[in-house]
Design an enzyme around this catalytic site. Structure first.
Site, mmCIF file in Angstrom:
data_model
loop_
_atom_site.group_PDB
_atom_site.id
_atom_site.type_symbol
_atom_site.label_atom_id
_atom_site.label_comp_id
_atom_site.label_asym_id
_atom_site.label_seq_id
_atom_site.Cartn_x
_atom_site.Cartn_y
_atom_site.Cartn_z
ATOM 1 N N ASP A 53 0.851 -1.189 0.000
ATOM 2 C CA ASP A 53 0.000 0.000 0.000
ATOM 3 C C ASP A 53 0.890 1.243 0.000
ATOM 4 O O ASP A 53 1.387 1.644 -1.039
ATOM 5 C CB ASP A 53 -0.916 -0.093 1.223
ATOM 6 C CG ASP A 53 -1.966 0.987 1.264
ATOM 7 O OD1 ASP A 53 -2.419 1.408 0.194
ATOM 8 O OD2 ASP A 53 -2.363 1.408 2.373
ATOM 9 N N PHE A 58 -10.704 0.190 0.252
ATOM 10 C CA PHE A 58 -10.317 -0.796 1.259
ATOM 11 C C PHE A 58 -10.876 -2.156 0.859
ATOM 12 O O PHE A 58 -12.054 -2.284 0.550
ATOM 13 C CB PHE A 58 -10.848 -0.382 2.635
ATOM 14 C CG PHE A 58 -10.283 -1.216 3.749
ATOM 15 C CD1 PHE A 58 -9.010 -0.979 4.235
ATOM 16 C CD2 PHE A 58 -11.024 -2.252 4.291
ATOM 17 C CE1 PHE A 58 -8.478 -1.761 5.249
ATOM 18 C CE2 PHE A 58 -10.502 -3.043 5.310
ATOM 19 C CZ PHE A 58 -9.229 -2.792 5.787
HETATM 20 P P1 IMP Z 1 1.676 -0.404 3.965
HETATM 21 O O1 IMP Z 1 2.736 -0.395 5.028
HETATM 22 O O2 IMP Z 1 0.935 0.917 3.943
HETATM 23 O O3 IMP Z 1 2.143 -0.789 2.596
HETATM 24 O O4 IMP Z 1 0.522 -1.375 4.457
HETATM 25 C C1 IMP Z 1 0.565 -2.707 4.307
HETATM 26 C C2 IMP Z 1 -0.366 -3.363 5.307
HETATM 27 O O5 IMP Z 1 -1.535 -2.579 5.594
HETATM 28 C C3 IMP Z 1 -0.883 -4.646 4.727
HETATM 29 O O6 IMP Z 1 -0.018 -5.722 5.007
HETATM 30 C C4 IMP Z 1 -2.237 -4.788 5.392
HETATM 31 O O7 IMP Z 1 -2.102 -5.419 6.653
HETATM 32 C C5 IMP Z 1 -2.702 -3.373 5.641
HETATM 33 N N1 IMP Z 1 -3.646 -2.939 4.578
HETATM 34 C C6 IMP Z 1 -3.420 -1.972 3.668
HETATM 35 N N2 IMP Z 1 -4.474 -1.833 2.856
HETATM 36 C C7 IMP Z 1 -5.390 -2.741 3.232
HETATM 37 C C8 IMP Z 1 -6.706 -3.090 2.747
HETATM 38 O O8 IMP Z 1 -7.256 -2.534 1.763
HETATM 39 N N3 IMP Z 1 -7.331 -4.110 3.407
HETATM 40 C C9 IMP Z 1 -6.776 -4.757 4.469
HETATM 41 N N4 IMP Z 1 -5.557 -4.458 4.952
HETATM 42 C C10 IMP Z 1 -4.864 -3.461 4.342
#
Ligand code: IMP
Ligand code: MG
Length: 188
Positions: free
Chosen positions: A109, A158
């Site tokens: 993300d 989401f």
């Molecule tokens: P990042 O550090 O922002 O890349 O976030 C990664 C983590 O955020 C993922 O491993 C998920 O646990 C959580 N996450 C991000 N977007 C979503 C979503 O749309 N649904 C569920 N979990 C999410």
């Protein structure tokens, strides 16, 4: 066949069949790249476990698996997205020096979690290190990470299912669905 959607689920983004077909394609890409080698798949608990098992079953080069547990601190953001601050809560069981490592993610993300894990694993001397993610939401990327294998690029919504949760629920759904927590009323 119609599937009854749980409360708050707006629509199905990718069906179970579409996910399975795409996982097979990506497994074939991985086979091609790692032909003649042995792979270490590292799964990040808990989100990527479902993807890891599906992928591992479809890969034909020899694979070993190991697990990392991470916890976010600062508490989850209101929309359930990770706030970006993570630490290792459960370390790998085995060293990875000299190995060809593929980090298996549920979703990349903002990129903070993945960058932290990449830096941590890179410091342990693997022969190679690459990222394979089920979902990629590049529109929300804040830090750049090299995603080598991805099943799906997704819009800025989401999502749950195939390992992804909303408050620990819905990980076991076979499809990937867009969840609107506001639609859950007092339970959101
Ligand atoms: P990042 O550090 O922002 O890349 O976030 C990664 C983590 O955020 C993922 O491993 C998920 O646990 C959580 N996450 C991000 N977007 C979503 C979503 O749309 N649904 C569920 N979990 C999410
Ligand atoms: Mg997660």
């Amino acid at each position: 066949m119609d599937v009854a959607l749980p409360p708050g689920m707006e629509r199905i983004l990718f069906t179970e069949e579409q996910v399975a077909a795409r996982v097979r394609e990506v497994a074939a890409e991985i086979d091609a790249k790692y032909q003649g080698r042995e792979l270490k798949l590292i799964s990040v608990l808990k989100g990527s476990v479902f993807f890891l098992t599906a992928l591992a079953r479809a890969i034909t080069v020899p694979v070993k698996i190991d697990f990392l547990g991470i916890s976010s601190f600062g508490g989850p953001a209101k929309d359930g997205h990770s706030p970006g601050l993570v630490r290792i809560a459960k370390d790998l069981d085995e060293p990875i020096d000299g190995e060809d490592v593929l980090l298996i993610e549920d979703i990349v993300d903002t990129g903070f979690t993945t960058r932290y894990l990449l830096q941590t694993l890179a410091g342990r001397g693997p022969n190679s290190l690459a990222i394979c993610t089920l979902l990629d939401r590049t529109v929300r990327r804040i830090v750049q990470v090299p995603v080598e294998f991805r099943c799906f690029e997704i819009p800025d919504r989401f999502v749950v299912g195939c390992g992804l949760d909303y408050r620990q629920l819905y990980r076991n759904l076979g499809y990937i669905g867009v969840m609107n927590p506001d639609g859950l009323g007092k339970h959101s």
